[in-house]
Design an enzyme around this catalytic site. Structure first.
Site, PDB file in Angstrom:
ATOM      1  N   GLY C 231     -23.055  26.898 -10.919  1.00 22.02           N
ATOM      2  CA  GLY C 231     -24.389  26.608 -11.438  1.00 22.02           C
ATOM      3  C   GLY C 231     -24.503  26.907 -12.918  1.00 22.02           C
ATOM      4  O   GLY C 231     -25.161  26.185 -13.647  1.00 22.02           O
ATOM      5  N   PHE C 232     -23.848  27.981 -13.364  1.00 27.27           N
ATOM      6  CA  PHE C 232     -23.871  28.378 -14.777  1.00 27.27           C
ATOM      7  C   PHE C 232     -25.296  28.600 -15.263  1.00 27.27           C
ATOM      8  O   PHE C 232     -25.596  28.389 -16.431  1.00 27.27           O
ATOM      9  CB  PHE C 232     -23.136  27.351 -15.644  1.00 27.27           C
ATOM     10  CG  PHE C 232     -21.775  27.013 -15.122  1.00 27.27           C
ATOM     11  CD1 PHE C 232     -20.778  27.972 -15.088  1.00 27.27           C
ATOM     12  CD2 PHE C 232     -21.489  25.750 -14.625  1.00 27.27           C
ATOM     13  CE1 PHE C 232     -19.529  27.688 -14.588  1.00 27.27           C
ATOM     14  CE2 PHE C 232     -20.233  25.458 -14.114  1.00 27.27           C
ATOM     15  CZ  PHE C 232     -19.252  26.430 -14.094  1.00 27.27           C
ATOM     16  N   ILE C 458     -21.398  32.202  -6.204  1.00 26.02           N
ATOM     17  CA  ILE C 458     -21.481  30.926  -6.920  1.00 26.02           C
ATOM     18  C   ILE C 458     -20.119  30.518  -7.483  1.00 26.02           C
ATOM     19  O   ILE C 458     -20.029  29.613  -8.302  1.00 26.02           O
ATOM     20  CB  ILE C 458     -22.538  30.998  -8.040  1.00 26.02           C
ATOM     21  CG1 ILE C 458     -22.121  31.985  -9.142  1.00 26.02           C
ATOM     22  CG2 ILE C 458     -23.883  31.412  -7.458  1.00 26.02           C
ATOM     23  CD1 ILE C 458     -23.018  31.923 -10.375  1.00 26.02           C
ATOM     24  N   GLY C 459     -19.083  31.222  -7.025  1.00 31.45           N
ATOM     25  CA  GLY C 459     -17.746  30.924  -7.515  1.00 31.45           C
ATOM     26  C   GLY C 459     -17.149  32.086  -8.271  1.00 31.45           C
ATOM     27  O   GLY C 459     -15.985  32.077  -8.667  1.00 31.45           O
ATOM     28  N   ILE C 624     -12.799  46.972 -13.429  1.00 33.07           N
ATOM     29  CA  ILE C 624     -12.679  45.634 -12.851  1.00 33.07           C
ATOM     30  C   ILE C 624     -12.324  45.782 -11.369  1.00 33.07           C
ATOM     31  O   ILE C 624     -11.293  46.345 -11.016  1.00 33.07           O
ATOM     32  CB  ILE C 624     -11.600  44.823 -13.596  1.00 33.07           C
ATOM     33  CG1 ILE C 624     -11.967  44.681 -15.082  1.00 33.07           C
ATOM     34  CG2 ILE C 624     -11.419  43.451 -12.950  1.00 33.07           C
ATOM     35  CD1 ILE C 624     -13.288  44.013 -15.363  1.00 33.07           C
ATOM     36  N   ASN C 626     -11.851  43.351  -8.903  1.00 39.53           N
ATOM     37  CA  ASN C 626     -10.770  42.470  -8.440  1.00 39.53           C
ATOM     38  C   ASN C 626     -10.260  41.658  -9.629  1.00 39.53           C
ATOM     39  O   ASN C 626     -10.892  40.694 -10.048  1.00 39.53           O
ATOM     40  CB  ASN C 626     -11.259  41.556  -7.306  1.00 39.53           C
ATOM     41  CG  ASN C 626     -10.088  40.875  -6.594  1.00 39.53           C
ATOM     42  OD1 ASN C 626      -8.973  40.825  -7.109  1.00 39.53           O
ATOM     43  ND2 ASN C 626     -10.348  40.331  -5.418  1.00 39.53           N
ATOM     44  N   PRO C 627      -9.153  42.084 -10.222  1.00 42.86           N
ATOM     45  CA  PRO C 627      -8.712  41.499 -11.491  1.00 42.86           C
ATOM     46  C   PRO C 627      -8.470  39.992 -11.450  1.00 42.86           C
ATOM     47  O   PRO C 627      -8.694  39.299 -12.429  1.00 42.86           O
ATOM     48  CB  PRO C 627      -7.398  42.242 -11.777  1.00 42.86           C
ATOM     49  CG  PRO C 627      -7.485  43.513 -11.005  1.00 42.86           C
ATOM     50  CD  PRO C 627      -8.296  43.200  -9.779  1.00 42.86           C
ATOM     51  N   GLN C 633     -12.613  34.271 -14.367  1.00 48.03           N
ATOM     52  CA  GLN C 633     -13.916  34.093 -15.007  1.00 48.03           C
ATOM     53  C   GLN C 633     -13.783  33.994 -16.522  1.00 48.03           C
ATOM     54  O   GLN C 633     -14.419  33.157 -17.158  1.00 48.03           O
ATOM     55  CB  GLN C 633     -14.841  35.280 -14.673  1.00 48.03           C
ATOM     56  CG  GLN C 633     -15.445  35.231 -13.288  1.00 48.03           C
ATOM     57  CD  GLN C 633     -16.390  34.075 -13.135  1.00 48.03           C
ATOM     58  OE1 GLN C 633     -17.299  33.881 -13.930  1.00 48.03           O
ATOM     59  NE2 GLN C 633     -16.163  33.258 -12.124  1.00 48.03           N
ATOM     60  N   GLU C 700     -20.239  36.031 -17.923  1.00 48.72           N
ATOM     61  CA  GLU C 700     -20.796  35.360 -19.100  1.00 48.72           C
ATOM     62  C   GLU C 700     -20.158  35.761 -20.418  1.00 48.72           C
ATOM     63  O   GLU C 700     -20.073  34.970 -21.349  1.00 48.72           O
ATOM     64  CB  GLU C 700     -22.312  35.618 -19.141  1.00 48.72           C
ATOM     65  CG  GLU C 700     -22.980  34.802 -18.053  1.00 48.72           C
ATOM     66  CD  GLU C 700     -24.346  35.300 -17.640  1.00 48.72           C
ATOM     67  OE1 GLU C 700     -25.308  34.659 -18.035  1.00 48.72           O
ATOM     68  OE2 GLU C 700     -24.439  36.285 -16.897  1.00 48.72           O
TER      69      GLU C 700
END
Lengths: 333, 175, 734
Positions: C231-232, C458-459, C624, C626-627, C633, C700
């Site tokens: 969706g971003f 959402i991914g 982090i 889950n690297p 991302q 982001e």
């Protein structure tokens, strides 16, 4: 998309008979042949093409590449772009065509698109593709929205006050450089048209793009015997690294003897209303030394008649650099 | 010419609804199974797979051949199923992501995508995988750059491209 | 036991469903009797509907209804709410009046038995308009007085007297999210309740808004989003199509599917607004900033006030005694803008970091060094210490990994394989906050766990992160943890926005686990046959899934599933609740993530070919979890950043108001071939102010510095400073 009658053509004559029912073979045709479908379905979904009948010609025996006894290469209209690009004869003897095909679209689209369909590919002008906005090509007399609109990607050569649409095909540029001939069968029989005579500039009838009349079916494209001792280059310039139409492209077929051009064909894409052979560039190069000064004179000559629009003036310089660089690559020893 | 069947009901309306009018009979062979269908000639192969056959693994992203999410194999070659009418595929062999492999018996490309995290949201993924599986049989050069070019007809807005390339190269190196 | 604790890279738990086409996205849902809805869009950018004739469309084969203002029925407005409580950006319900305020605004919708019939009917609706000239001008001017967003010292005087000044205006175009999944709604009405399958980054908010707009109690609406094709930000809040589908489903008493087409994605579901930002930097010859002013404008729609907040990251980025930020809106005939990945900071840092690069050149100071010289020791905007800020280390590590010391700062001076190289750097940052979250954790008698919350994946990897967190905290292997998301029947979870889901759910998960475990301890002391029968609960401990006496090791304890079995309980369920920090007045720290991005471009002037060849990113985003997905991302942000810098812009035709390049061939996003070589490093400093695991989000931040780094590299290669994105090759041709 409006309902249409779907049928499969059993043979070439069958297709011609069906196509002849259309009032025109140009924009607004009531009957359309479908082969790969990559242009037709795209435009039907936009309601830019609204045929009442769609004739599937995929069953016709036009899907082979044949070496003719006189050395020419006959490419069936239904040969897929990917098959043509990877055909051994094309790769070794008509490299500019292979390069041009592989620079276009995506692997999926090349698997679908046919030689005949690519030849008849329609402009990407965004106003042509938006049914709500004026466009002389889609709706004759409604006006050209592009001239005062977003025209960055549109043509600077062969335009008119009525239309500045670009022919988007890469394949057509290579075919033009190679001197291809189009075989057409229609209600009046068979005929052959050199590719340079096949396409029309828009003039005041931009809706009419080529010589085809109702019932006409492009059956094949033939290439002259392989140009001897020639190097061939297709150079395509664009914003994105892949999967984009050309902002400018150049197809070069060149032979050099004793440091001067003995044979040269220059065709341009992405900058003109039709695949653009530049006789002006070729004249500047014949018997001239193979050096950057010659290349630049040729490029200047090729773009001398360019008519830039509000946002595409950069294409003049871009096309020049494209020609100069492509000539350089073609003549690099 | 095959008789034009359009504008005449291909079969008596089953439920009295107008939806049945203007339909054509076609038999599609999808993932090895032949299915006889009555379909609107306007129906794309993509919409036929998704809405008629309920094979929703194949995705719609642009409907104009500009993203690759709808990639399936027709007779072993990758194509955009959004740009072809379903009625044009009588007798063709069609493979979708559902036919490529299932959890427990994944195709090597599917397994590599899993291993390399070659996706994020997963929406373009079936198209990426169908494209990659076809690429294995194409004359594609050996370098990463060759793979990137050959996969550029599949947009991944999440930008998982580096992992997509490494997944594909992993599979190719095993062959 | 194969524990998959946080910090180790494990494949996504939902991965097998995604690679095999089984994962069910909104438009994949199908129900008996399903109808298809296709909207009709206005073909003018401003004016009114003069006539709307549905007679032809309504009588076409298969058509069940054609809806428009007169017959859609009542769709209410959702009243404004503080913050992001019950929120949507485009507040006007569909078809509310006959005024057209942007090109493509929905004016009607056809509903038919098949998709093909609905499309044909929508095309046959005849609409006439009284058209006015739309205003979609790029050049922005503020409507009224700009807002003062922050001020300290006397920036005007300090700027005027500064030895070195930069005063430049930067602009970013309209960008369209363009997730590959089209927005869609599948609305089911059973005569009493709505079940809405939605492409949403916030099922709870969507449910709350939909209930108000459809005029029904919340409990009559269930919203489901099991898988989202990204969706971003574009899918954070509901859009009008959703209410068309729901209203049609209720009226026709049939399920209705409405899939927004790609061209509508440029009109009807938001975009990042155009921004225009004046940056003034005043510095001493030592490079220390003495003044920083950031005056930003963004366009918004006629009816809605969308603020991009370009200066969000500016007050705390650098140390300067004199500072001011202002913002204003310019109203245009465009659809309502919305959050797009890194709203505010992404366009804002493009401007600020570009200006910093220009200042470095003006001073003759290395741009990395300039940033080091202006490193603040606290957030000077809030006057609070940073919870965790490692920008200096990000720059140092990045410079080393990139090879920055080999840089020759002279324009066009560096070459590789016949190509001109350009190198650029920029800093990036993003907020680190939490939304309120509730999470239920069930511990079950087969040794498994179920974790449930009404947030959604959402991914970004939320399914997997939740499994990782529960695994680490319970000792249960990740493959025995069921994660259930994307359904308003679950305990209310956060929107998937602001890179905040991971940080938000961790405290609630901890609490839920503690609660479920406490109930197992209670069962243990109350159930005969356990070794703990009759003891006090506080004499027991829970370690790695084993209940044992505190004064003994777990090897003498009993597995929790055995205690459940002895107690004849299927499971114990614990509910955890965590409050929001986002918007909190009472804060003791400035909480942000930081990073540094280094970009290399190649430039071939002879063919005007510009490509991004290499990007090194170093991110300080706490621990982090889950690297693998985290790295993905950042890589994805870099790819999107290549598009932002070089390709992406929605172009509006000035006469018609139409977003004219409304498709993926003319609005270009990066392809696989455009992706550079990407290297990502995480510093991994836990930020325990935010939550007990010290984890922040990474969705982001990777987009926040990349455009400035690329344009700095373009300048280094070509000598052309592009202050108006995207970089077009024609600007480099001279």
């Amino acid at each position: 998309m409006e309902m249409f009658a779907f049928s499969e053509a059993a043979g070439v004559e069958d297709a011609i008979r069906a196509g002849a029912e259309s009032g025109t073979a140009q924009q607004g045709a009531r009957v359309r042949f479908v082969a790969g479908g990559t242009t037709l379905l795209d435009l039907m979904k936009l309601d830019v093409e609204r045929p009442l009948a769609v004739v599937d010609i995929n069953g016709l025996p036009l899907d082979t590449v044949t070496k003719l006894t006189d050395g020419r290469l006959k490419i069936g209209a239904l040969v897929r772009n990917s098959d043509l690009a990877y055909h051994p004869d094309v790769r070794s003897n008509y490299a500019v065509l292979s390069q041009a095909l592989l620079s276009g679209a995506s692997a999926q689209l090349r698997n679908m698109a046919t030689t005949g369909g690519n030849l008849l590919q329609r402009t990407r002008c965004m106003y042509f593709r938006n049914r709500a906005l004026p466009c002389n090509k889609r709706e004759p007399g409604s006006g050209c929205s592009a001239i005062e609109g977003e025209n960055r990607s549109l043509a600077i050569l062969g335009t008119s006050a009525h239309c500045i649409a670009t022919n988007p095909s890469d394949m057509n540029v290579a075919l033009t450089a190679l001197g291809a001939v189009i075989q057409i069968e229609g209600t009046a029989g068979k005929r052959e048209v050199p590719i340079e005579a096949f396409f029309f500039e828009p003039g005041d009838t931009p809706e009419r793009e080529n010589v085809l009349d109702p019932g006409d079916l492009v059956t094949s494209v033939t290439l002259p015997p392989p140009p001897q001792n020639c190097s061939q280059v297709y150079l395509k310039l664009r914003d994105r690294a892949s999967y984009e139409f050309a902002l400018a492209s150049a197809a070069i077929v060149a032979s050099v003897d004793n440091g001067t051009f003995s044979y040269i064909r220059v065709a341009l894409g992405g900058v003109a209303s039709k695949p653009w052979r530049s006789l002006e560039a070729e004249e500047q190069l014949y018997d001239q030394p193979v050096d950057e000064a010659s290349f630049r004179r040729a490029a200047d000559a090729a773009l001398a008649g360019a008519r830039p629009q509000s946002r595409n003036g950069f294409k003049i310089e871009l096309a020049k650099r494209c020609i100069v660089h492509a000539l350089g690559v073609a003549t690099a020893s | 010419m095959r008789p034009t069947e359009v504008f005449a009901p291909a079969e008596p309306p089953a439920d009295g609804q107008s939806a049945r009018k203007n339909q054509l009979a076609v038999t599609l062979r999808v993932n090895g199974e032949s299915v006889a269908l009555q379909i609107d000639p306007r129906t794309t192969l993509l919409d036929c797979l998704r809405e008629t056959m309920r094979l929703t693994g194949t995705k719609k992203g642009c409907d104009h051949g500009q993203c690759g999410a709808c990639t399936v194999h027709v007779n072993g070659r990758r194509v955009n199923s959004c740009l072809t009418f379903a009625v044009m595929h009588q007798g063709d062999d069609i493979t979708t992501i559902e036919g490529l492999g299932r959890p427990g018996s994944l195709h090597p490309v599917q397994a590599a995508f899993l291993e390399h995290d070659a996706y994020q949201c997963g929406y373009c993924t079936p198209g990426q995988i169908m494209s990659a599986a076809a690429l294995l049989e194409e004359p594609c050069g050996a370098t990463d750059a060759d793979v990137k070019e050959a996969m550029s007809g599949n947009i991944c807005r999440c930008g998982a491209y580096p992992n997509i390339v490494s997944a594909i190269q992993d599979v190719r190196s095993e062959r | 036991m194969t524990v998959s604790p946080a910090g180790s890279s494990v494949p996504r738990i939902e991965g097998p469903l995604k690679v095999s086409g089984i994962a069910t996205y909104t438009s994949d849902f199908n129900f008996p009797g399903l109808l298809y809805a296709v909207p009709v869009c206005a073909t003018i950018g401003s004016g009114t509907i003069a006539g709307l004739d549905t007679s032809v469309a309504g009588s076409m084969p298969g058509v069940q209804a054609v809806y428009h203002r007169a017959n859609i029925g009542r769709i209410y407005r959702s009243a404004p709410d503080e913050g992001l409580g019950t929120h949507l950006d485009e507040r006007r319900p569909p078809f509310e009046d006959d005024v057209i305020r942007y090109y493509g605004q929905y004016v009607a919708a056809a509903v038919a038995d098949t998709y093909e019939q609905a499309i044909a009917a929508a095309n046959a609706v005849k609409v006439t308009y009284d058209a006015k000239e739309p205003d979609v001008r790029d050049q922005l001017e503020p409507e009224g007085q700009p807002n003062l967003d922050g001020e300290r010292g006397d920036p005007d005087a300090a700027f005027d007297s500064a030895p070195v000044k930069i005063d430049q205006t930067y602009s970013t175009p309209v960008e369209t999210h363009n997730p590959i999944e089209l927005h869609a709604s599948v609305a089911v009405w059973d005569g009493q309740d709505f079940t809405l399958y939605e492409t949403t980054q916030g099922v709870v908010n969507h449910r709350d808004v939909a209930a108000e707009m459809l005029g029904v109690p919340k409990e009559r609406v269930r919203v489901i989003s099991r898988f989202l094709g990204s969706g971003f930000g574009g899918k954070l809040f509901p859009w009008p199509h959703s209410f068309i589908a729901a209203a049609a489903a209720r009226d026709l008493n049939r399920p209705v599917k409405l899939v927004v087409s790609r061209d509508m994605m440029f009109q009807n579901v938001g975009h990042r607004p155009r921004t225009q930002q004046r940056i003034r930097l005043g510095a001493g010859s030592d490079g220390k900033l003495v003044a920083l002013m950031h005056d930003s404008l963004n366009h918004t729609s006629i009816l809605d006030d969308y603020q991009e907040n370009c200066s969000e990251a500016t007050p705390y980025s650098y140390s300067t005694p004199n500072f001011r930020a202002t913002s204003g809106l310019a109203r245009r005939n465009v659809g309502t803008p919305t959050s797009m990945r890194g709203p505010g900071a992404v366009p804002g840092l493009y401007a600020l970091e570009s200006a910093m690069d220009e200042l470095a050149i003006a001073l003759g100071i290395d741009p990395v060094e300039l940033r080091l010289r202006n490193e603040p020791n606290k957030d000077e905007g809030l006057d609070l210490p940073f919870s965790s800020r490692h920008l200096v280390e990000c720059l140092a590590v990045g410079a080393k990994r990139f090879g920055w010391s080999g840089r020759d700062p002279r324009v066009g001076s560096m070459r590789k394989n016949g190509l001109i190289l350009g190198w650029g750097v920029a800093g990036c940052s993003w907020i680190a906050e939490r939304f309120a979250a509730q999470v239920a954790v069930d511990l079950r008698d087969d040794g498994s766990a179920r974790v449930a919350t009404a947030t959604q994946d959402i991914g970004t990897g939320t399914y997997t992160v939740l499994a990782n967190v529960v695994s680490e905290k319970t000792g249960i292997p990740a493959n025995k943890i069921e994660v259930v998301l994307g359904d308003t029947n679950l305990p209310p979870g956060p929107i998937s926005g602001g890179s905040m889901v991971t940080a938000s759910v961790i405290p609630a998960v901890s609490q839920a686990i503690e609660s479920a475990q406490q109930r197992i301890l209670m069962a243990a002391i109350e159930t005969e046959g356990t070794p703990f029968y009759g003891l006090e609960a506080d004499a027991l401990a829970f370690s790695g899934g084993i209940v044992h006496r505190k004064n003994e090791g777990p090897e003498r304890g009993m597995a929790f599933e055995k205690i459940l079995a002895k107690a004849k309980a299927r499971s114990t369920s614990g509910l955890g609740k965590a409050e929001a920090t986002f918007g909190s007045e009472d804060r003791k720290f400035s909480q942000h993530s930081f990073g540094a991005q280094f970009a290399e471009v190649t430039w071939q002037p002879e063919i005007a070919r510009l490509r991004v060849s290499r990007v090194v990113t170093v991110i300080d985003a706490g621990r982090i979890i889950n690297p693998k997905p985290a790295r993905n991302q950042i890589e994805g942000s870099v790819v999107m950043g290549v598009g932002m810098a070089l390709l992406e812009a929605t172009e509006y035709d000035a006469r018609f108001g139409a977003p004219i390049n409304n498709n993926l061939a003319d609005y270009m996003v990066a392809t696989n071939a455009d992706a550079p070589q990407i290297e990502v490093t995480f510093l991994d400093y836990p930020d325990r102010v935010l939550n007990d695991m010290g984890a922040r989000g990474v969705g982001e931040i990777g987009l926040a510095g990349i455009a400035a780094a690329i344009t700095a590299a373009v300048y280094h290669a070509t000598g052309v400073r592009v202050r108006n994105l995207p970089v077009r090759l024609e600007e480099l041709l001279a």
